[in-house]
Design an enzyme around this catalytic site. Structure first.
Site, PDB file in Angstrom:
ATOM      1  N   LYS A   1       0.823  -0.878  -0.199  1.00  0.00           N
ATOM      2  CA  LYS A   1      -0.125  -0.420   0.144  1.00  0.00           C
ATOM      3  C   LYS A   1       1.119   1.302  -0.066  1.00  0.00           C
ATOM      4  O   LYS A   1       0.882   2.440  -0.682  1.00  0.00           O
ATOM      5  CB  LYS A   1      -0.714   0.142   1.233  1.00  0.00           C
TER       6      LYS A   1
HETATM    7  C1  LIG Z   1      -4.583  -4.274   0.444  1.00  0.00           C
HETATM    8  C2  LIG Z   1      -3.501  -5.699   0.249  1.00  0.00           C
HETATM    9  C3  LIG Z   1      -3.752  -6.829  -1.029  1.00  0.00           C
HETATM   10  C4  LIG Z   1      -4.844  -6.941  -1.581  1.00  0.00           C
HETATM   11  O1  LIG Z   1      -4.993  -6.165  -2.232  1.00  0.00           O
HETATM   12  P1  LIG Z   1      -5.940  -5.136  -3.117  1.00  0.00           P
HETATM   13  O2  LIG Z   1      -5.675  -4.173  -3.980  1.00  0.00           O
HETATM   14  O3  LIG Z   1      -7.050  -4.672  -2.008  1.00  0.00           O
HETATM   15  O4  LIG Z   1      -7.003  -6.935  -4.086  1.00  0.00           O
HETATM   16  C5  LIG Z   1      -2.924  -8.240  -0.589  1.00  0.00           C
HETATM   17  N1  LIG Z   1      -1.607  -8.454   0.181  1.00  0.00           N
HETATM   18  C6  LIG Z   1      -1.365  -7.498   1.272  1.00  0.00           C
HETATM   19  C7  LIG Z   1      -0.857  -7.689   2.201  1.00  0.00           C
HETATM   20  C8  LIG Z   1      -2.835  -6.214   1.672  1.00  0.00           C
HETATM   21  O5  LIG Z   1      -1.746  -5.124   2.220  1.00  0.00           O
END
Ligand SMILES: *Cc1c(COP(=O)(O)O)cnc(C)c1O
Length: 471
Positions: free
Chosen positions: A118
């Site tokens: 993120k």
């Molecule tokens: C948010 C997240 C995901 C999922 O990503 P999306 O964009 O919601 O599909 C997968 N792994 C981790 C560690 C995350 O923080």
């Protein structure tokens, strides 16, 4: 570049700066560029040099320039350089690509301040928000809900920025000890952590309730950085290009993406439509397999909160993929009236969308899911064969990639997107390998720092009071 709502039925378009600070479009849809810019082989060759000479920030500038025409180029370059300054990341390449002994590659997206992918979008969003608010001379309170990774990524990206305050709701005692420490140890007057007596869905409902109160929202200048924000997707498009360029060669590459809200893989879909040679987009889910089910059957059937399993890859415990509408918009040729009917009426009324009659194969998606046992086995095998530790979310992607490679459904180089560092999910890593994952120095002793968090009941007035008090 102009932007349009997925549900638009007229020709109204908006500028990037107008949609940057917004979540949903007024008609309830999500913003998309009116068309995806196209990139040819010559541009890709040039970008390979940009990445070598000018680093990840230089590539980010090139990609973002195709989507943004209302920020002066020198400002945008500064934004990208600050967002992707090598010293903020554990590796100066920002997104290095490594190869395991069986040929599966990992694109490391979790070297940023909060140790999850993120950060890749949030770092850019923080700079873009600061730039736009300064231009407007406005202030903003970012209100959000997190089940773990979004909250700390947003707080690290927005902290200390003049004019921006973050109020983040998290479910009390439900995140891993490391995740709690990451958020609650932040000591900054602009960051307000609220631990809600409830689950993640309660937090999200409280945010929705505040957003539904137009007057409070306006008076308190409430904004969001949630996963439907277009700029987050744009930022994520960059690392697909970077990973492809670093994989070498000019041929097609497949990407395997641990998925929940469909944000990460939606960026891959966009990169592919821009002309990046991507053969397959391998969508991987955990036991919460709504998206895997869709790509296998053509039926999208979100589940209720009570039917959402709590798993060892908790950031993917999502049963309603908030970015999915963008993919369906492309699937249906941007038919705004039909999207409005499907997502505004049919889905709420029937709880499902049957798109099995549409040609969804043309976008290169294949899918699969993993169980807790699958992820443990994958973490253990990767440790035993390569002495590499992967986190449970990445393990989900690795598992599905290996299975589809073995069955021949996916061929050629596969890059799995690594979405978190193992240290965030230490318990599962230890269960799988007996090893305690190493902790980067920057996170040393964070559990022992004083906590800055206010416990509140799952009650909208308590959130209102906290926002007032923090003003
Ligand atoms: C948010 C997240 C995901 C999922 O990503 P999306 O964009 O919601 O599909 C997968 N792994 C981790 C560690 C995350 O923080």
């Amino acid at each position: 570049m102009r932007y349009v709502s997925t549900r638009a039925t007229d020709h109204t378009t908006r500028a990037f700066s107008d949609i940057l600070l917004e979540g949903l479009a007024p008609d309830g849809g999500l913003y998309l560029p009116v068309e995806y810019p196209r990139v040819d082989a010559g541009t890709l060759a040039r970008w390979r040099d940009v990445l070598l000479d000018d680093g990840y920030a230089g590539l980010a500038f090139e990609v973002c320039s195709l989507f943004i025409d209302d920020i002066p180029a020198e400002d945008l370059l500064g934004i990208c350089r600050r967002a992707y300054a090598p010293e903020k990341f554990l590796d100066p390449q920002i997104v290095p690509v490594s190869e395991l002994s069986d040929g599966v590659r990992l694109a490391h997206l979790s070297n940023g301040p909060s140790a999850a992918f993120k950060d890749m979008a949030m770092q850019l969003l923080g700079e873009l928000f600061a730039h736009e608010l300064a231009r407007r001379g406005e202030r903003l309170t970012i209100l959000g809900a997190t089940s773990g990774d979004t909250g700390s990524a947003a707080e690290y990206a927005l902290l200390g920025r003049p004019g921006i305050r973050v109020v983040m709701l998290s479910p009390a005692d439900r995140m891993t000890p490391f995740q709690q420490a990451q958020m609650y140890s932040i000591d900054d007057p602009g960051v307000v952590n609220l631990a809600v007596a409830g689950v993640f869905d309660d937090c999200q409902d409280l945010v929705k309730a505040i957003n539904a109160d137009a007057e409070f929202k306006r008076d308190h200048r409430i904004g969001a950085v949630n996963s439907i924000n277009w700029a987050r997707l744009m930022a994520q498009v960059v690392y697909y290009f970077a990973a492809w360029l670093r994989t070498g060669g000019d041929g097609p590459v497949s990407f395997a993406v641990p998925s929940g809200n469909f944000g990460n893989i939606a960026a891959g879909h966009i990169a592919r439509l821009m002309g990046l040679p991507i053969r397959h987009l391998v969508l991987a889910t955990n036991e919460n397999d709504v998206l895997d089910e869709f790509f296998r059957t053509g039926v999208y059937r979100p589940r209720a909160a009570q039917q959402t399993h709590a798993t060892s890859s908790p950031s993917m415990d999502i049963s309603k993929a908030s970015n999915f509408e963008r993919f369906v918009a492309d699937l249906l040729g941007r038919d705004g009236a039909r999207i409005a009917d499907l997502f505004g009426r049919e889905l709420p009324e029937t709880g499902r969308l049957d798109l099995s009659g549409e040609d969804r194969d043309r976008f290169g998606f294949v899918s699969g899911s993993s169980t807790h046992a699958d992820r443990l086995a994958e973490i253990r095998a990767t440790w035993e064969n390569d002495r590499v530790l992967i986190d449970p979310h990445t393990a989900d992607g690795v598992h599905v990639a290996r299975r589809l490679l073995a069955s021949g459904e996916v061929t050629g180089p596969v890059v799995v997107l690594e979405t978190a560092l193992p240290v965030k999910f230490a318990e599962t890593i230890t269960q799988a390998t007996g090893i305690v994952p190493p902790r980067p120095d920057r996170f040393a002793g964070i559990e022992d720092l004083p906590r800055h968090v206010t416990r509140i009941p799952a009650d909208v007035d308590a959130v209102r009071r906290a926002i007032d008090g923090a003003a």
